[in-house]
Design an enzyme around this catalytic site. Structure first.
Site, PDB file in Angstrom:
ATOM      1  N   HIS A 176       3.188   8.892  -6.903  1.00  0.00           N
ATOM      2  CA  HIS A 176       4.111  10.019  -7.010  1.00  0.00           C
ATOM      3  C   HIS A 176       4.885   9.957  -8.319  1.00  0.00           C
ATOM      4  O   HIS A 176       5.040  10.971  -9.016  1.00  0.00           O
ATOM      5  CB  HIS A 176       5.062  10.011  -5.818  1.00  0.00           C
ATOM      6  CG  HIS A 176       5.892  11.238  -5.695  1.00  0.00           C
ATOM      7  ND1 HIS A 176       6.987  11.331  -4.876  1.00  0.00           N
ATOM      8  CD2 HIS A 176       5.796  12.456  -6.303  1.00  0.00           C
ATOM      9  CE1 HIS A 176       7.528  12.534  -4.971  1.00  0.00           C
ATOM     10  NE2 HIS A 176       6.824  13.239  -5.830  1.00  0.00           N
ATOM     11  N   HIS A 207       1.614   4.510  -2.954  1.00  0.00           N
ATOM     12  CA  HIS A 207       1.773   5.970  -2.933  1.00  0.00           C
ATOM     13  C   HIS A 207       3.017   6.397  -3.710  1.00  0.00           C
ATOM     14  O   HIS A 207       3.007   7.437  -4.381  1.00  0.00           O
ATOM     15  CB  HIS A 207       1.874   6.463  -1.491  1.00  0.00           C
ATOM     16  CG  HIS A 207       0.597   6.380  -0.725  1.00  0.00           C
ATOM     17  ND1 HIS A 207      -0.582   6.923  -1.187  1.00  0.00           N
ATOM     18  CD2 HIS A 207       0.306   5.805   0.479  1.00  0.00           C
ATOM     19  CE1 HIS A 207      -1.543   6.701  -0.301  1.00  0.00           C
ATOM     20  NE2 HIS A 207      -1.035   6.027   0.718  1.00  0.00           N
ATOM     21  N   HIS A 263       0.834  -1.208   0.000  1.00  0.00           N
ATOM     22  CA  HIS A 263       0.000   0.000   0.000  1.00  0.00           C
ATOM     23  C   HIS A 263       0.867   1.257   0.000  1.00  0.00           C
ATOM     24  O   HIS A 263       0.616   2.191  -0.780  1.00  0.00           O
ATOM     25  CB  HIS A 263      -0.918   0.017   1.218  1.00  0.00           C
ATOM     26  CG  HIS A 263      -1.665   1.296   1.399  1.00  0.00           C
ATOM     27  ND1 HIS A 263      -2.871   1.557   0.792  1.00  0.00           N
ATOM     28  CD2 HIS A 263      -1.362   2.415   2.112  1.00  0.00           C
ATOM     29  CE1 HIS A 263      -3.279   2.769   1.118  1.00  0.00           C
ATOM     30  NE2 HIS A 263      -2.380   3.311   1.929  1.00  0.00           N
ATOM     31  N   GLU A 264       1.872   1.295   0.864  1.00  0.00           N
ATOM     32  CA  GLU A 264       2.741   2.471   0.918  1.00  0.00           C
ATOM     33  C   GLU A 264       3.522   2.637  -0.380  1.00  0.00           C
ATOM     34  O   GLU A 264       3.759   3.763  -0.831  1.00  0.00           O
ATOM     35  CB  GLU A 264       3.685   2.382   2.115  1.00  0.00           C
ATOM     36  CG  GLU A 264       2.989   2.350   3.475  1.00  0.00           C
ATOM     37  CD  GLU A 264       1.994   3.484   3.674  1.00  0.00           C
ATOM     38  OE1 GLU A 264       2.185   4.566   3.069  1.00  0.00           O
ATOM     39  OE2 GLU A 264       1.029   3.292   4.426  1.00  0.00           O
TER      40      GLU A 264
END
Length: 223
Positions: free
Chosen positions: A102, A98, A94-95
């Site tokens: 980006h 991100h 999940h991280e």
């Protein structure tokens, strides 16, 4: 009616947080057959997306996982970084979702990033301004209006966070499934854990909107 709503939101927040904790405890016991740690999962996902300038590091605490676009780091809590289970795989992916946002200039993430400096300052002062505005509502109603405008920025941030978080989870789950990183049972656990994590943001956004409406009604009824 407002206090009934706020109490209901607080209760929902407590229930979701407790449910989230129980889900992560449950799926922390589902050990990965591939034997990979959360850090290894994160590094592989970044590599598979051609992202070479993001570091995966360990950060103290529990459920403190986050992606920092400023220094391009995927920060995983100590448990997630080291452990080899479905919960750790879900959070790590999940991280990294991100980080992929980006790298691909995902519009909602860019919008949220632009609001971070404003929200950081607003969150420090908004409660004091609102309290002063309520106390001086008869003599200086404009102060409460200023507080409402500032609080609206934090509410907007909460709303924009929703598509950012859901999209990161979708990217994570799609990668885990397409690359066959997890078994069917492990994939189901990862999906369930991320579903409950996302619901914490939903409750927070609803609470922020409800509070904003309350202050607006107070300002409108000041006479």
């Amino acid at each position: 009616m407002y206090w009934i709503l706020i109490i209901g939101i607080m209760l929902a927040s407590w229930l979701v947080s407790n449910r989230l904790q129980s889900k992560f405890d449950k799926y922390s016991k589902v050990h990965l057959q591939n034997g990979m740690s959360g850090a290894e999962i994160a590094e592989k996902m970044l590599a598979d997306h051609g992202i070479r300038d993001v570091r995966v590091i360990s950060t103290p605490g529990k459920l403190t996982d986050h992606y920092n676009p400023a220094d391009k780091t995927v920060n995983l809590s100590e448990a997630v970084y080291n452990q080899r289970n479905a919960a750790a795989a879900a959070v790590a992916a999940h991280e990294c979702g991100h980080a992929v946002q980006h790298a691909t200039a995902y519009s909602w993430l860019e919008m949220r990033s632009k609001l971070v400096p404003v929200v950081s300052v607003a969150s420090t002062w908004v409660q004091w301004i609102l309290i002063a505005g309520i106390l001086l509502i008869k003599t200086f109603p404009a102060l409460l209006l200023i507080g409402i405008v500032i609080f609206a920025m934090t509410t907007l941030f909460s709303i924009i966070t929703l598509p950012v978080e859901y999209d990161a989870s979708n990217r994570a789950l799609a990668w885990l499934e397409n690359k066959r990183m997890l078994t069917r049972e492990e994939q189901a656990g990862a999906k369930d854990a991320l579903k409950w994590a996302a619901r914490t943001y939903v409750v927070a956004a609803i609470g922020s909107v409800a509070t904003l409406l309350y202050y607006v009604m107070m300002y409108n009824n000041r006479r």
